[in-house]
Design a protein around this motif. Structure first.
Motif, PDB file in Angstrom:
ATOM      1  N   GLY A 145      62.929  63.925  48.833  1.00 53.47           N
ATOM      2  CA  GLY A 145      64.245  63.341  49.012  1.00 53.47           C
ATOM      3  C   GLY A 145      64.215  61.964  49.644  1.00 53.47           C
ATOM      4  N   GLU A 146      65.395  61.401  49.823  1.00 57.72           N
ATOM      5  CA  GLU A 146      65.541  60.024  50.295  1.00 57.72           C
ATOM      6  C   GLU A 146      65.191  59.854  51.769  1.00 57.72           C
ATOM      7  N   LYS A 147      65.080  60.936  52.520  1.00 61.39           N
ATOM      8  CA  LYS A 147      64.821  60.817  53.952  1.00 61.39           C
ATOM      9  C   LYS A 147      63.346  60.967  54.309  1.00 61.39           C
ATOM     10  N   PHE A 148      62.496  61.016  53.293  1.00 58.00           N
ATOM     11  CA  PHE A 148      61.060  61.048  53.564  1.00 58.00           C
ATOM     12  C   PHE A 148      60.663  59.752  54.259  1.00 58.00           C
ATOM     13  N   TYR A 149      59.722  59.833  55.197  1.00 61.30           N
ATOM     14  CA  TYR A 149      59.442  58.689  56.067  1.00 61.30           C
ATOM     15  C   TYR A 149      58.996  57.448  55.299  1.00 61.30           C
ATOM     16  N   GLN A 150      58.277  57.601  54.193  1.00 58.57           N
ATOM     17  CA  GLN A 150      57.842  56.430  53.432  1.00 58.57           C
ATOM     18  C   GLN A 150      59.028  55.665  52.843  1.00 58.57           C
ATOM     19  N   ILE A 151      60.085  56.371  52.486  1.00 56.06           N
ATOM     20  CA  ILE A 151      61.304  55.715  51.999  1.00 56.06           C
ATOM     21  C   ILE A 151      62.004  55.010  53.154  1.00 56.06           C
ATOM     22  N   TYR A 152      62.060  55.662  54.299  1.00 53.69           N
ATOM     23  CA  TYR A 152      62.673  55.081  55.501  1.00 53.69           C
ATOM     24  C   TYR A 152      62.001  53.773  55.900  1.00 53.69           C
ATOM     25  N   PHE A 153      60.698  53.659  55.674  1.00 59.18           N
ATOM     26  CA  PHE A 153      59.960  52.467  56.073  1.00 59.18           C
ATOM     27  C   PHE A 153      60.163  51.282  55.135  1.00 59.18           C
ATOM     28  N   GLN A 154      60.861  51.444  54.032  1.00 51.56           N
ATOM     29  CA  GLN A 154      60.913  50.389  53.020  1.00 51.56           C
ATOM     30  C   GLN A 154      61.813  49.209  53.407  1.00 51.56           C
ATOM     31  N   GLU A 155      62.955  49.461  54.020  1.00 51.90           N
ATOM     32  CA  GLU A 155      63.923  48.399  54.289  1.00 51.90           C
ATOM     33  C   GLU A 155      63.517  47.599  55.522  1.00 51.90           C
ATOM     34  N   VAL A 158      64.671  48.083  59.602  1.00 46.27           N
ATOM     35  CA  VAL A 158      65.236  49.386  59.973  1.00 46.27           C
ATOM     36  C   VAL A 158      64.263  50.160  60.852  1.00 46.27           C
ATOM     37  N   ALA A 159      63.069  50.413  60.358  1.00 46.74           N
ATOM     38  CA  ALA A 159      62.097  51.144  61.166  1.00 46.74           C
ATOM     39  C   ALA A 159      61.644  50.324  62.370  1.00 46.74           C
ATOM     40  N   GLU A 160      61.606  49.006  62.219  1.00 41.72           N
ATOM     41  CA  GLU A 160      61.234  48.154  63.354  1.00 41.72           C
ATOM     42  C   GLU A 160      62.160  48.405  64.543  1.00 41.72           C
ATOM     43  N   LYS A 161      63.439  48.575  64.278  1.00 39.48           N
ATOM     44  CA  LYS A 161      64.396  48.786  65.365  1.00 39.48           C
ATOM     45  C   LYS A 161      64.044  50.037  66.161  1.00 39.48           C
ATOM     46  N   GLU A 162      63.648  51.093  65.458  1.00 40.68           N
ATOM     47  CA  GLU A 162      63.255  52.323  66.143  1.00 40.68           C
ATOM     48  C   GLU A 162      61.941  52.149  66.899  1.00 40.68           C
ATOM     49  N   LEU A 163      60.915  51.650  66.217  1.00 40.96           N
ATOM     50  CA  LEU A 163      59.571  51.595  66.788  1.00 40.96           C
ATOM     51  C   LEU A 163      59.466  50.592  67.930  1.00 40.96           C
ATOM     52  N   ASP A 191      65.768  61.466  60.174  1.00 41.38           N
ATOM     53  CA  ASP A 191      67.201  61.757  60.287  1.00 41.38           C
ATOM     54  C   ASP A 191      67.917  60.495  60.738  1.00 41.38           C
ATOM     55  N   GLU A 192      69.141  60.650  61.217  1.00 39.46           N
ATOM     56  CA  GLU A 192      69.917  59.466  61.616  1.00 39.46           C
ATOM     57  C   GLU A 192      69.274  58.703  62.763  1.00 39.46           C
ATOM     58  N   ASN A 193      68.325  59.311  63.454  1.00 39.91           N
ATOM     59  CA  ASN A 193      67.622  58.639  64.551  1.00 39.91           C
ATOM     60  C   ASN A 193      66.209  58.213  64.172  1.00 39.91           C
ATOM     61  N   GLY A 194      65.908  58.238  62.891  1.00 43.83           N
ATOM     62  CA  GLY A 194      64.620  57.757  62.426  1.00 43.83           C
ATOM     63  C   GLY A 194      63.553  58.829  62.401  1.00 43.83           C
ATOM     64  N   MET A 195      62.321  58.430  62.646  1.00 40.93           N
ATOM     65  CA  MET A 195      61.189  59.339  62.535  1.00 40.93           C
ATOM     66  C   MET A 195      60.915  60.092  63.836  1.00 40.93           C
ATOM     67  N   THR A 196      61.147  59.452  64.971  1.00 45.72           N
ATOM     68  CA  THR A 196      60.832  60.073  66.257  1.00 45.72           C
ATOM     69  C   THR A 196      62.017  60.181  67.202  1.00 45.72           C
ATOM     70  N   GLY A 197      63.138  59.511  66.867  1.00 44.48           N
ATOM     71  CA  GLY A 197      64.245  59.407  67.816  1.00 44.48           C
ATOM     72  C   GLY A 197      64.829  60.735  68.248  1.00 44.48           C
ATOM     73  N   SER A 198      64.811  61.731  67.345  1.00 44.02           N
ATOM     74  CA  SER A 198      65.395  63.033  67.675  1.00 44.02           C
ATOM     75  C   SER A 198      64.384  63.998  68.272  1.00 44.02           C
ATOM     76  N   LEU A 199      63.124  63.587  68.337  1.00 42.69           N
ATOM     77  CA  LEU A 199      62.103  64.457  68.917  1.00 42.69           C
ATOM     78  C   LEU A 199      62.158  64.379  70.445  1.00 42.69           C
ATOM     79  N   ALA A 200      61.884  65.485  71.091  1.00 43.34           N
ATOM     80  CA  ALA A 200      61.920  65.523  72.552  1.00 43.34           C
ATOM     81  C   ALA A 200      60.610  64.979  73.126  1.00 43.34           C
ATOM     82  N   LEU A 201      60.717  64.361  74.273  1.00 51.11           N
ATOM     83  CA  LEU A 201      59.505  63.990  74.997  1.00 51.11           C
ATOM     84  C   LEU A 201      58.812  65.263  75.483  1.00 51.11           C
ATOM     85  N   PRO A 202      57.509  65.378  75.325  1.00 55.37           N
ATOM     86  CA  PRO A 202      56.825  66.580  75.812  1.00 55.37           C
ATOM     87  C   PRO A 202      56.882  66.658  77.330  1.00 55.37           C
ATOM     88  N   GLU A 203      56.905  67.885  77.830  1.00 55.03           N
ATOM     89  CA  GLU A 203      56.939  68.067  79.282  1.00 55.03           C
ATOM     90  C   GLU A 203      55.649  67.580  79.926  1.00 55.03           C
TER      91      GLU A 203
END
Length: 319
Positions: A145-155, A158-163, A191-203
Motif C-alpha cells: 500500500g501507499e504507506k509503505f516506508y519506501q513510498i513515504y521517503f519519496q517526497e 517530508v521524511a526529513e521533517k521527521e528524521l 502512519d500520520e506520524n511517519g516511520m518512528t513518530g508513533s513508536l514509544a521510547l523504550p524504557e
C-alpha cells in the motif's frame, strides 16, 4: 585494541571519508540507512586483528562524506562506481565487499557489475533480489500500500521533517524497534506520524546500544541532515530503469548471507525458504545463516557471531 583511523579519499569526483583498520587483503564494509561507518565499529577491529585491511566508507550523501546536490547523483551506478573507485584508490586488486541494509544492494550490484574486482560478496539482512518485470515502487504499492516506508521517503522534505526533528529520539526508536529486542517484528508501514513518530521510547536501551552510540549517530547527522541518505530511496525506480542490461544476470562470485530471524526485512520473505529462494540467482552461495533472536542491526546486535562468520568467509575466498 586495534585503532580505527579516519581519512578522506577522492573517488569519482567526490570525497569520501573512510574508517579503516589493519593491513592485508581488502574488505570493504558498506553501511545502510540511517547509519554510517560507525555501524561497523565492531567489525573493523575484528577483521584487522584477523589480518585484513578493513575499510568502511561513509557513503555519498552521508556524514563526513560529500553530498551531491542533485538526487540524480545517487543512482545505483553512482554507488557501485564509488565502491569500484575506492578499491582502486586504495591500491587493491580486489576486495571482499560487505553490505548491510541499503549497503547490501550496493554490494550485490558491485559483484554483479564487476565480478573481476570482488573476491566474495556478503550481505547482512537483505537477500539478493533479481531485477523484476515491474518498477519496484509499483511492486511495493501492490504488496503493502501507499504507506509503505519506501513510498513515504519519496517526497522531498517530508521524511526529513521527521528524521531531523528530535533526531536522538528517532535513533533510539529506530534502533530499538527494528532490533531483536523489540517485542514484535515491525511491518515498515508508516502512519500520520511517519516511520518512528508513533513508536514509544523504550524504557531502557538494549545492552548492545548505548547512550554514547545514540549521541554519536545524532552528532554525525546534525550538520548535513538526511536528504543525501534519502536520495538513495528516490532512485529506486530509476535504478530499475538503468539496470535493464542486467535483467536475468546472476551473482557468480562466492557469496554469504547472514540475517536475523526477527529482522523485518528478512520477514518480508519466508525465512524458512529464503536460502532455497536465493540460490537460482546466487550461484555460489557458500554461507547462509539466520541468527535466532537478532533483528535488523545484526552487526551491532550480534557482533561476535557476525565477526566470526565474516572472518570465516573472508578466509575461504583468500587468493
Amino acid at each position: 585494541m586495534t585503532e580505527i583511523k579516519h581519512r578522506s579519499v577522492p573517488v569519482n569526483g567526490i570525497t569520501l571519508n573512510i574508517a579503516e583498520a589493519g593491513e592485508g587483503p581488502l574488505v570493504v564494509l558498506l553501511h545502510g540507512f540511517p547509519e554510517s561507518s560507525y555501524s561497523y565499529r565492531h567489525q573493523l577491529t575484528a577483521l584487522a586483528e584477523a589480518g585484513y585491511h578493513a575499510v568502511a566508507p561513509d557513503q555519498r550523501g552521508y556524514p563526513r562524506s560529500e553530498h551531491p546536490a542533485s538526487a540524480d547523483d545517487y543512482s545505483i551506478l553512482h554507488l557501485v562506481g564509488d565502491v569500484v573507485g575506492l578499491i582502486g584508490a586504495l591500491g587493491a586488486p580486489d576486495a571482499v565487499v560487505v553490505g548491510h541494509d541499503w549497503g547490501s544492494p550496493v554490494a550485490w550490484n558491485t559483484a554483479l557489475f564487476r565480478p573481476d574486482l570482488v573476491r566474495g560478496v556478503v550481505s547482512l539482512s537483505v537477500p539478493f533480489q533479481p531485477r523484476g518485470d515491474i518498477a519496484p515502487l509499483d511492486g511495493v504499492r501492490a504488496a503493502f500500500g501507499e504507506k509503505f516506508y519506501q513510498i513515504y521517503f519519496q517526497e522531498p522534505g517530508v521524511a526529513e521533517k521527521e528524521l531531523e526533528g528530535d533526531t536522538a529520539a528517532m535513533f533510539t526508536k529506530m534502533f530499538y524497534w527494528y532490533s531483536g529486542d523489540s517485542p514484535q517484528v515491525q511491518n515498515l508501514i508508516t502512519d500520520e506520524n511517519g516511520m518512528t513518530g508513533s513508536l514509544a521510547l523504550p524504557e531502557e536501551l538494549p545492552s548492545w546500544f548505548t547512550a554514547e552510540d545514540i549521541a554519536a549517530y545524532t552528532a554525525e547527522f546534525a550538520e548535513e541532515g538526511f536528504t543525501g541518505a534519502l536520495n538513495w530511496y528516490r532512485n529506486i525506480d530509476r535504478n530499475w530503469e538503468l539496470t535493464t542490461a542486467w535483467a536475468g544476470a546472476k551473482i557468480t562470485v562466492p557469496a554469504m548471507f547472514l540475517g536475523g530471524d526477527k529482522d523485518p526485512v528478512v520477514n518480508w520473505f519466508d525465512p524458512a525458504t529464503l536460502e532455497l529462494a536465493m540460490t537460482p540467482a546466487v550461484e555460489n552461495l557458500t554461507s547462509f545463516g539466520l541468527v535466532e533472536g537478532a533483528g535488523h542491526w545484526i552487526q551491532q546486535e550480534r557482533p561476535d557471531e557476525t565477526n566470526a562468520a565474516l572472518i570465516a568467509f573472508a578466509r575461504s575466498v583468500d587468493r
